[in-house]
Design an enzyme around this catalytic site. Structure first.
Site, PDB file in Angstrom:
ATOM      1  N   GLU A   1      49.094 -33.475  19.416  1.00  0.00           N
ATOM      2  CA  GLU A   1      49.809 -34.716  19.091  1.00  0.00           C
ATOM      3  C   GLU A   1      50.828 -34.992  20.180  1.00  0.00           C
ATOM      4  O   GLU A   1      51.408 -34.052  20.758  1.00  0.00           O
ATOM      5  CB  GLU A   1      50.532 -34.560  17.752  1.00  0.00           C
ATOM      6  CG  GLU A   1      51.428 -35.750  17.451  1.00  0.00           C
ATOM      7  CD  GLU A   1      51.980 -35.768  16.033  1.00  0.00           C
ATOM      8  OE1 GLU A   1      52.121 -34.691  15.435  1.00  0.00           O
ATOM      9  OE2 GLU A   1      52.279 -36.874  15.553  1.00  0.00           O
TER      10      GLU A   1
ATOM     11  N   CYS B   1      51.682 -37.742  12.776  1.00  0.00           N
ATOM     12  CA  CYS B   1      52.446 -38.976  12.575  1.00  0.00           C
ATOM     13  C   CYS B   1      52.114 -39.984  13.665  1.00  0.00           C
ATOM     14  O   CYS B   1      52.209 -41.193  13.446  1.00  0.00           O
ATOM     15  CB  CYS B   1      53.936 -38.684  12.589  1.00  0.00           C
ATOM     16  SG  CYS B   1      54.453 -37.618  11.257  1.00  0.00           S
TER      17      CYS B   1
ATOM     18  N   ASN C   1      46.519 -39.868   8.261  1.00  0.00           N
ATOM     19  CA  ASN C   1      47.212 -38.590   8.358  1.00  0.00           C
ATOM     20  C   ASN C   1      48.283 -38.538   7.269  1.00  0.00           C
ATOM     21  O   ASN C   1      49.131 -39.425   7.196  1.00  0.00           O
ATOM     22  CB  ASN C   1      47.904 -38.456   9.715  1.00  0.00           C
ATOM     23  CG  ASN C   1      48.761 -37.199   9.793  1.00  0.00           C
ATOM     24  OD1 ASN C   1      48.242 -36.085   9.803  1.00  0.00           O
ATOM     25  ND2 ASN C   1      50.075 -37.369   9.826  1.00  0.00           N
ATOM     26  N   GLU C   2      48.202 -37.527   6.444  1.00  0.00           N
ATOM     27  CA  GLU C   2      49.199 -37.316   5.386  1.00  0.00           C
ATOM     28  C   GLU C   2      49.427 -38.579   4.554  1.00  0.00           C
ATOM     29  O   GLU C   2      50.525 -38.829   4.086  1.00  0.00           O
ATOM     30  CB  GLU C   2      50.518 -36.804   5.983  1.00  0.00           C
ATOM     31  CG  GLU C   2      50.385 -35.402   6.530  1.00  0.00           C
ATOM     32  CD  GLU C   2      51.671 -34.829   7.111  1.00  0.00           C
ATOM     33  OE1 GLU C   2      52.693 -35.534   7.120  1.00  0.00           O
ATOM     34  OE2 GLU C   2      51.637 -33.678   7.562  1.00  0.00           O
TER      35      GLU C   2
HETATM   36  O1  AHR Z   1      53.204 -31.548  13.476  1.00  0.00           O
HETATM   37  C1  AHR Z   1      54.296 -32.400  13.366  1.00  0.00           C
HETATM   38  C2  AHR Z   1      54.141 -33.410  12.222  1.00  0.00           C
HETATM   39  O2  AHR Z   1      54.075 -32.761  10.997  1.00  0.00           O
HETATM   40  C3  AHR Z   1      52.882 -34.210  12.260  1.00  0.00           C
HETATM   41  O3  AHR Z   1      53.030 -35.312  13.052  1.00  0.00           O
HETATM   42  C4  AHR Z   1      52.676 -34.615  10.841  1.00  0.00           C
HETATM   43  O4  AHR Z   1      51.321 -34.790  10.538  1.00  0.00           O
HETATM   44  C5  AHR Z   1      53.303 -33.489  10.066  1.00  0.00           C
HETATM   45  O5  AHR Z   1      54.098 -33.907   9.029  1.00  0.00           O
END
Ligand code: AHR
Length: 844
Positions: free
Chosen positions: A48, A284, A405-406
């Site tokens: 990321e 994120c 994501n999440e």
């Molecule tokens: O790994 C850091 C963050 O943690 C990521 O962006 C998110 O998916 C998680 O909450």
């Protein structure tokens, strides 16, 4: 084995053990009863754009803000002072409510990374302009006005790179930039790589004609010396006006020699993890701070000058130099298949939470289908042909698409179902991943989604969680779906990372392996950190402009990938510690978000007073811990004057069985006060008086409540007599002379083990973890297979559980390997304190 037999065996083992205080136990592996198949995809990586993982990290570009777009506001956002404000449209979870979230805008200049230097009487200025843009994606360029340039004058435009440009002697660097000039500027333009004290490491002079329109200039610079914090200096040789844009500098040597490629040292470390898959681009990052700032893969293809940057929720712009194609290529280069995460039309719930309405989702679904076609479609398909044109006619190994994501809840599940249906209709073999939540699975989303191939749960855990919850996956109902732990890490209570955290990660991965029927994939997070701007506390690989190292957890992940068996074998562990660790060491005083005063502190041990406080002059040896507190000695008291989390310690590592008496009073704040009694099992043991918002008196081990707390608070300004008696692992608590509780710390399982068979190698692989402070003398019993006489022992450990690798000590914690000889169906081996041991036992 019966308990009597175990005790006899342990006694015998203890007798032969070289270590006087070893605990003893048996690890029994039943090789005749193979269990679930362990997925070859179990260990992958997750990338990321966080902590400058990509730009200023893995991406080999050395110039920061090459396109002069880094001061742009994120799309759709407005600026109010030093905050950015997203559009005030409803939040996905709370709709029709709107979130009032804003974000700090910390861009320090209009041209971050760049500065102008003048010398010798020269006068010049710089400014951003969007007149005559180089491209639509790079609308701004830098205008340099050289008003006055005497014979010995100098005007220099400097780029500091990402906290310095790492230059190595003998290496070549490819420089390129665009420039246009007015009728007065007669050149030349000299580009140089310089050390911080002005030494030239390499330079090149470019002739720039007056009145020229945008033209690309390029040269190769050969470094005559090394410097970790070099900078690029562009010097101008005449009066006049010049515009520059897209200034780029790459090491000629990149990973796999790819142009626009990856930084070799970082990429190599990643490749050495042997990841089965690469999940990208977030996290994120996929969600964006608003839906408008979500990454859009189509704008990350082709000429770099035409790529629209993406605003990372972690507070900086990504150039998209590592675009969709480069990610797929990188995955291929490291032998991993690709897992691409797409936005579900929802921005990050912890940021604005804005979303694209249900009826606007179709273009996103189509975008996903196009992304798949780009990666795996035939070279004559619309998007596949672009891949072929980019130099990769063969399909990439894109095997997974994750939607969101999440994201959470039934409404997300319904969106997922639409993506799933469309993807499966065209690509029935694509594995479609349903996102889930942190530390748990989201039944609402699962139900609404109906069908999904894999569920992605995220698991950020505190220290000890995975030791204490080794059976966590056993509690999941088996319902026919597969589990992916897309982000996991032991990252709370471990500072910036230490050996214990890595052992926590090991326990977690062992429990994944042991539940291979359910858990098919996992990836540690976050992967990378530029140490100059960590956006997250605990990360796997640390680097700066010229150095890189892996934390102990990096070697742990690497060991697990290298030693992944393909079938689970049942294991039984029985272990008796020699002695459970008593509560011992320094005592302390502390507060949680509260100011408090302490006086008349006395420590007794073995019937005598070993410490009596005297706060008449100074703190007399008390040591405050770096934090937010404000400790002072005043009026015979030791005062913590700020509403803060704060600690101060006194005493001896050897203190145990102490009785601590102290007078304490809360001055102001939300809670009461805390008395620390030492450590046990590496955890801080404390009595938290008026904790939890002044509702509970609780004995805690590293913030975890042990035993039954008492429902009570403290009065502000009132002095309390606190007395605590520690005996072994038992704490007795008294307040104002009244006994109000007794707590004994539960026994912690310190030896954990899993086993499997590696069919290709013809070996049994046992992973045995000792998380305790004492060595464990263990008898290994292998049933159902004939073990060869010689095997291999791979180990990761260090002297101190708080040890960690660093730039100064890169290899403090790295695996060691040695041969095990004289193996038989039953053999003894010792597991050192705080260690992972991997035994590879060939079977005949
Ligand atoms: O790994 C850091 C963050 O943690 C990521 O962006 C998110 O998916 C998680 O909450």
């Amino acid at each position: 084995m019966t308990r009597r037999r175990l005790v006899r065996l342990c006694a015998a083992l203890a007798a032969v053990s070289r270590i006087a205080f070893a605990g003893t136990g048996v690890i029994k592996v039943d090789a005749g009863k193979p269990g679930a198949t362990i997925s070859p995809d179990l260990y992958g990586i997750f990338f990321e754009e966080i902590s400058h993982a990509g730009d200023g990290g893995l991406y080999a570009e050395l110039i920061r803000n090459r396109g002069f777009e880094d001061a742009n506001l994120p799309p759709a956002c407005a600026r109010q002072g030093n905050r950015i404000v997203p559009p005030r449209t409803p939040h996905f979870w709370t709709q029709p409510k709107v979130s009032d979230w804003t974000m700090e805008w910390n861009v320090e200049s209009k041209w971050p990374g760049w500065s102008l230097q003048t010398a010798g009487g020269a006068t010049a200025s710089i400014g951003l302009t969007d007149i005559k843009p180089l491209s639509a994606a790079s609308p701004h360029s830098l205008q340099v006005d050289i008003a006055h340039l005497p014979a010995h004058g100098r005007v220099t435009l400097v780029n500091e790179g990402y906290w310095g440009i790492g230059v190595r002697q003998g290496e070549e660097y490819r420089l390129s930039f665009y420039a246009r000039s007015d009728a007065e500027f007669g050149g030349p333009l000299t580009a140089a790589l310089k050390t911080s004290d002005g030494r030239i490491l390499a330079s090149h002079e470019f002739a720039v004609k007056p009145g020229d329109s945008w033209r690309k200039y390029a040269a190769t610079l050969s470094a005559a010396g090394s410097e970790a914090h070099a900078h690029l200096a562009l010097s101008f040789g005449s009066r006049g006006r010049l515009w520059v844009d897209f200034v780029s500098l790459f090491p000629a040597k990149t990973f796999h020699d790819r142009p626009n490629g990856m930084r070799s040292d970082i990429a190599q470390m990643i490749a050495e993890m042997k990841p089965a898959f690469l999940r990208f681009p977030g996290g994120c990052y996929v969600e964006g701070i608003t839906v408008e700032s979500r990454p859009q893969w189509k704008t990350t293809l082709g000429r770099l000058e035409d790529r629209v940057p993406t605003y990372s929720p972690w507070g900086y712009w990504s150039t998209n130099g590592i675009g969709y194609h480069e990610f797929l290529q990188f995955a291929e280069d490291i032998g991993a298949s690709a897992l691409y995460v797409v936005n579900a039309g929802i921005s990050c719930a912890f940021r604005s939470g804005t979303f694209i309405p249900d009826e606007g989702l179709e273009p996103l679904i189509q975008d996903t289908l196009d992304a798949i076609e780009y990666a795996i479609g035939p070279p004559d398909s619309k998007w596949g042909s672009l891949r072929a044109k980019a130099g990769h006619p063969a399909p990439f190994e894109l095997r997974y698409i994750e939607v969101g994501n999440e994201d959470q809840g039934p409404r997300y599940g319904e969106r997922f179902a639409r993506f799933y249906k469309a993807i499966k209709a065209r690509y029935p073999r694509m594995n479609v991943v349903l996102g889930s939540w942190i530390s748990g699975i989201d039944r609402g989303a699962m139900r609404a989604a109906g069908k999904f191939d894999i569920l992605d749960e995220h698991a950020y855990r505190g220290l000890y969680w995975s030791f204490d919850n080794f059976d966590s996956f056993e509690k999941y109902k088996r319902e026919g779906w597969d589990l992916y732990i897309g982000e996991f890490a032991t990252n709370a209570g471990v500072g910036r990372g230490n050996l214990l955290a890595a052992l926590g990660d090991a326990a977690y991965m062992m429990s994944m392996e042991n539940n291979a029927d359910l858990v098919k994939m996992g990836s540690y997070a976050p992967l990378l950190e530029n140490v100059n701007k960590p956006d997250w506390e605990v990360n796997l690989i640390h680097f700066d402009s010229s150095r890189v190292f892996g934390r102990a957890a990096y070697y742990m992940c690497k060991l697990f990938a290298e030693n992944r068996p393909d079938t689970v074998l049942p294991v039984q562990v029985t272990y008796l510690p020699a002695a459970e660790s008593p509560i011992s060491g320094r005592i302390g005083l502390g507060t949680y978000g509260t100011a408090a005063d302490f006086r008349d502190l006395r420590v007794e041990s073995g019937g005598r007073v070993v410490y009596q406080s005297d706060f008449s002059k100074d703190a007399g040896g008390w040591q405050t811990e770096a934090g937010d507190g404000d400790w002072a000695v005043e009026d015979g008291m030791y005062r913590q004057k700020k509403e803060a989390v704060a600690w101060s310690y006194f005493g001896d590592r050897g203190w145990k069985d102490v009785t601590v008496s102290v007078k304490a009073r809360k001055a102001h704040g939300h809670e009461g006060f805390v008395v620390v009694l030492g450590k046990a099992d590496n955890r801080r043991i404390e009595w938290n008086v008026g904790g939890f918002g002044n509702h509970l008196h609780a004995v805690e081990a590293d913030d975890e409540v042990i035993g039954t707390p008492v429902h009570a608070g403290v009065e502000t300004g009132k002095w309390y007599d606190v007395k605590l008696e520690v005996r072994g692992r038992t704490v007795r608590c008294y307040l104002d002379g009244k006994a109000i509780g007794e707590v004994t710390l539960p026994r912690v399982e310190t030896v954990l083990a899993v086993a499997g068979r590696d069919a290709k190698a013809g070996e049994i692989v046992i992973k045995a973890l000792n998380t305790g402070h004492e060595p464990a003398a263990v008898s290994f019993e292998i049933d159902g297979a004939e073990v060869a006489a010689e095997g291999k022992l791979i180990r990761l450990t260090s002297r101190n559980p708080e040890d960690e690798n660093s730039f100064e000590d890169l290899r403090r914690i790295v695996p060691t390997t040695r041969t095990l000889r004289g193996l038989a169906p039953h053999f003894a081996a010792e597991l050192p304190p705080w260690s992972l041991s991997i035994l590879r036992l060939p079977v005949r």
